[in-house]
Design an enzyme around this catalytic site. Structure first.
Site, PDB file in Angstrom:
ATOM      1  N   LYS A  59       0.855  -1.202   0.000  1.00  0.00           N
ATOM      2  CA  LYS A  59       0.000   0.000   0.000  1.00  0.00           C
ATOM      3  C   LYS A  59       0.883   1.241   0.000  1.00  0.00           C
ATOM      4  O   LYS A  59       1.883   1.293   0.719  1.00  0.00           O
ATOM      5  CB  LYS A  59      -0.900  -0.033   1.246  1.00  0.00           C
ATOM      6  CG  LYS A  59      -1.947   1.064   1.323  1.00  0.00           C
ATOM      7  CD  LYS A  59      -2.853   0.848   2.541  1.00  0.00           C
ATOM      8  CE  LYS A  59      -3.949   1.888   2.659  1.00  0.00           C
ATOM      9  NZ  LYS A  59      -4.824   1.634   3.821  1.00  0.00           N
ATOM     10  N   SER A  99      -9.787   1.621   2.889  1.00  0.00           N
ATOM     11  CA  SER A  99      -8.918   2.383   2.010  1.00  0.00           C
ATOM     12  C   SER A  99      -7.860   1.552   1.292  1.00  0.00           C
ATOM     13  O   SER A  99      -7.282   2.018   0.317  1.00  0.00           O
ATOM     14  CB  SER A  99      -8.217   3.480   2.789  1.00  0.00           C
ATOM     15  OG  SER A  99      -7.330   2.920   3.747  1.00  0.00           O
ATOM     16  N   SER A 107      -9.947  -0.627   7.089  1.00  0.00           N
ATOM     17  CA  SER A 107      -9.362  -0.448   5.763  1.00  0.00           C
ATOM     18  C   SER A 107      -8.655  -1.665   5.170  1.00  0.00           C
ATOM     19  O   SER A 107      -8.302  -1.646   3.992  1.00  0.00           O
ATOM     20  CB  SER A 107      -8.368   0.719   5.778  1.00  0.00           C
ATOM     21  OG  SER A 107      -9.068   1.937   5.745  1.00  0.00           O
TER      22      SER A 107
END
Lengths: 484, 95
Positions: A78, A153, A177
């Site tokens: 990420k 997210s 997330s």
């Protein structure tokens, strides 16, 4: 089966037996990226050159018998974890050109094993969102239905794993997330206990809630990944000084007599019927495997989202004060310093980030501190006490991960509060600091994945992995892949 | 509680965020609806409840005061929008 569709542990065997080479694995991964990435848009930066460079070193390690768990395994990261020498943007224009001069602890552990870094994945800007629509670069799409969001997210990491564009990934989870997108894309996501995994080099959003965790195709891979990333880190003073167990030892243990709590507040009228049916069936399956289901109560559940949006935004308003156009990132010139700050931040942050900074600033501002921030911290205590008291009677708590399957792109984009409510089942877990895992447990009538959330006690990752693995091994949901 | 446009402008200044005129009204509406929602917490009596700032019991973490390796200056300055090679450069602060 193409090599990019395999798991970490599946590839580990083939690589160690020399039935395949790292090069062949990496070729299949980038072949897949070349054929689907223009539709999925999981990545912000694809590190193909660096990956092929590492291929040789990884192969050498394997050939000389020095392979670790992740040696030669293509992993996506990420884009809110600092990778030395590789662009790290947080999907924000304010960091559009930021190349970290240091490495985060977690990515250092992954790269230290000579994993192959595939690329940096898309996210909601600064991890603030539940759909990946808040990225300032592009919206990632759900591999099961390209008109739907992947969740967020960590939507890029999750979509990359689900689409076979990498073998596994890491994400971060502040209010759901990792787990919510894993649920929406039909794969496994684990948020460890707060403090279990170092946050050093994870760009801070809400420091008392943020936690890094694995995003994988099955539960065994999540346990394997935990063996690599968990552990105390002197560079993160909030990391817990506790020994890490062998998380893989939990796999394969039966769950006879395991007490599973079903919180009555999580099965409310009006919840999505397909989600409810899948989760009820999953609970039945766990009972068939010998677990005992018990109703429990988490009475302050209805206050979790409000508490979260006070505490997370307050911490964010403070953490994001560092983006001032001086040390890194965007600078918007102005005649004096204050205007330079104001213009830089106005141009560099997107709407949701600005909303949260302002909300947090308001909650912390003079005259409102007791009414909002302190109140939020007090309710956090009540939410934590709910879990403590439930866990006196049960070993794990089982809930849906998300209230619905994946929603359509744009469906909730204009109503921030509606978007916040999609984290209703995951947020309490962060507030209480306990670990939670999402495993696939069915599909909606529209063919979209549904996830089962299994929550454990503080540092109880082994028990949730044990339960998740037992469930997974008696079902086939995790073997389904989207057709792209 | 409903936020007025003036309050939004005040908060945006505290936040160091320049707002355009159109934004002010939109943020006033959106922030007001979120604040109204979080006021749900007022239904709870928390008079005798201790606030939680950190979820895992952890005492102050101390380290020995020994100088370690730090980032070389050129690495620290490499991402700076403006520097003179030794320091960050910013617009004039004092007239």
């Amino acid at each position: 089966m193409k090599l990019n569709e395999m798991t970490i542990l599946g590839l580990r065997k083939l690589l160690d037996k020399r039935e395949v080479t790292v090069r062949e694995v990496v070729d299949d991964v980038y072949g897949r990226i070349d054929s689907v990435e223009d539709r999925v848009k999981a990545f912000i930066t694809i590190t193909r050159e660096e990956a092929y460079k590492n291929t040789e070193r990884a192969q050498e390690a394997i050939d000389s018998g020095r392979a670790s768990l992740l040696t030669g395994i293509p992993i996506a990261i990420k884009d809110n974890m600092c990778t030395k020498g590789i662009l790290t943007t947080c999907a924000s224009q304010i960091l559009h050109n930021f190349v970290p001069p240091y490495e985060s602890t977690v990515t250092g552990k992954l790269r230290g094993q000579d994993c192959v870094l595939v690329g940096k994945t898309n996210l909601d800007e600064f991890a603030m969102g539940s759909s990946t629509e808040n990225s300032s670069f592009h919206t990632t799409r759900n591999p099961w239905n390209l008109d739907c969001v992947p969740g967020g997210s960590s939507g890029g990491s999750v979509a990359a794993v689900a689409a076979g564009e990498c073998i596994a990934a890491v994400g971060s989870d502040t209010g759901g997330s990792i787990r919510q997108p894993a649920s929406l894309c039909g794969i496994v996501g684990l948020k460890p206990t707060y403090g279990r995994v170092s946050r050093y080099g994870l760009v801070a959003f809400a420091s008392s809630l943020d936690q890094i965790g694995p995003i994988t195709k099955d539960v065994a891979d999540a346990a394997a990944m935990m063996n690599v990333i968990a552990g105390h880190d002197p560079l993160d003073s909030t990391s817990a000084p506790v020994a890490s167990p062998d998380f893989m030892a939990a796999l394969g243990r039966d769950i006879k007599g395991l007490r599973i709590g079903i919180p009555r507040e999580y099965f409310i009228e009006g919840m999505d019927q397909d989600v409810e049916k899948s989760v009820r069936d999953a609970i039945k399956k766990l009972e068939d495997l010998g677990a005992r289901a018990v109703e429990v109560s988490l009475p302050h559940t209805q206050y979790a989202i409000a508490t979260y949006y006070i505490l997370a935004t307050s911490e964010a308003s403070s953490n994001l004060a560092r983006y001032d156009g001086v040390k890194y990132g965007l600078r918007e010139p102005a005649k004096d310093l204050i205007d330079m700050y104001m213009n830089t931040r106005a141009k560099g942050f997107g709407a949701e980030v600005k909303r949260r900074i302002m909300l947090g600033t308001y909650a912390l501002s003079s005259g409102y501190y007791d009414a909002y921030y302190k109140k939020g911290q007090q309710v956090r205590t009540l939410i934590k006490n709910d879990f403590d008291s439930a866990f006196r009677d049960v070993d794990v708590i089982v809930t849906p991960t998300a209230p619905t399957g994946a929603f359509r792109i744009g469906e909730k984009a204009t109503d921030p509060l509606q978007m916040y409510l999609s984290d209703i089942f995951t947020i309490s877990v962060n507030l209480a600091g306990v670990p939670g895992i999402s495993v696939p447990c069915g599909f909606t009538r529209e063919g979209l994945p549904v996830g089962l959330q299994i929550i454990g006690k503080h540092f109880g990752e082994e028990t949730i992995l044990q339960a998740a693995h037992a469930f997974e091994q008696s079902t086939e949901w995790h073997l389904r892949r989207p057709s792209l | 509680m409903k936020l007025s446009n003036d309050e939004v402008i005040h908060i945006s200044r505290l936040s160091r965020l320049a707002l355009s005129g159109d934004d002010t009204g939109l943020y006033a509406t959106q922030l007001s609806s979120i604040i109204e929602y979080v006021e749900l917490l007022n239904n709870l009596d928390t008079t005798s409840i201790e606030p939680t700032s950190h979820i895992i019991p952890l005492d102050n973490v101390m380290v020995e005061d020994i100088p370690g390796k730090s980032l070389p200056r050129e690495d620290a300055l490499r991402n700076a929008p403006d520097s003179n090679g030794r320091f960050y450069r910013v617009p004039k602060i004092i007239e």
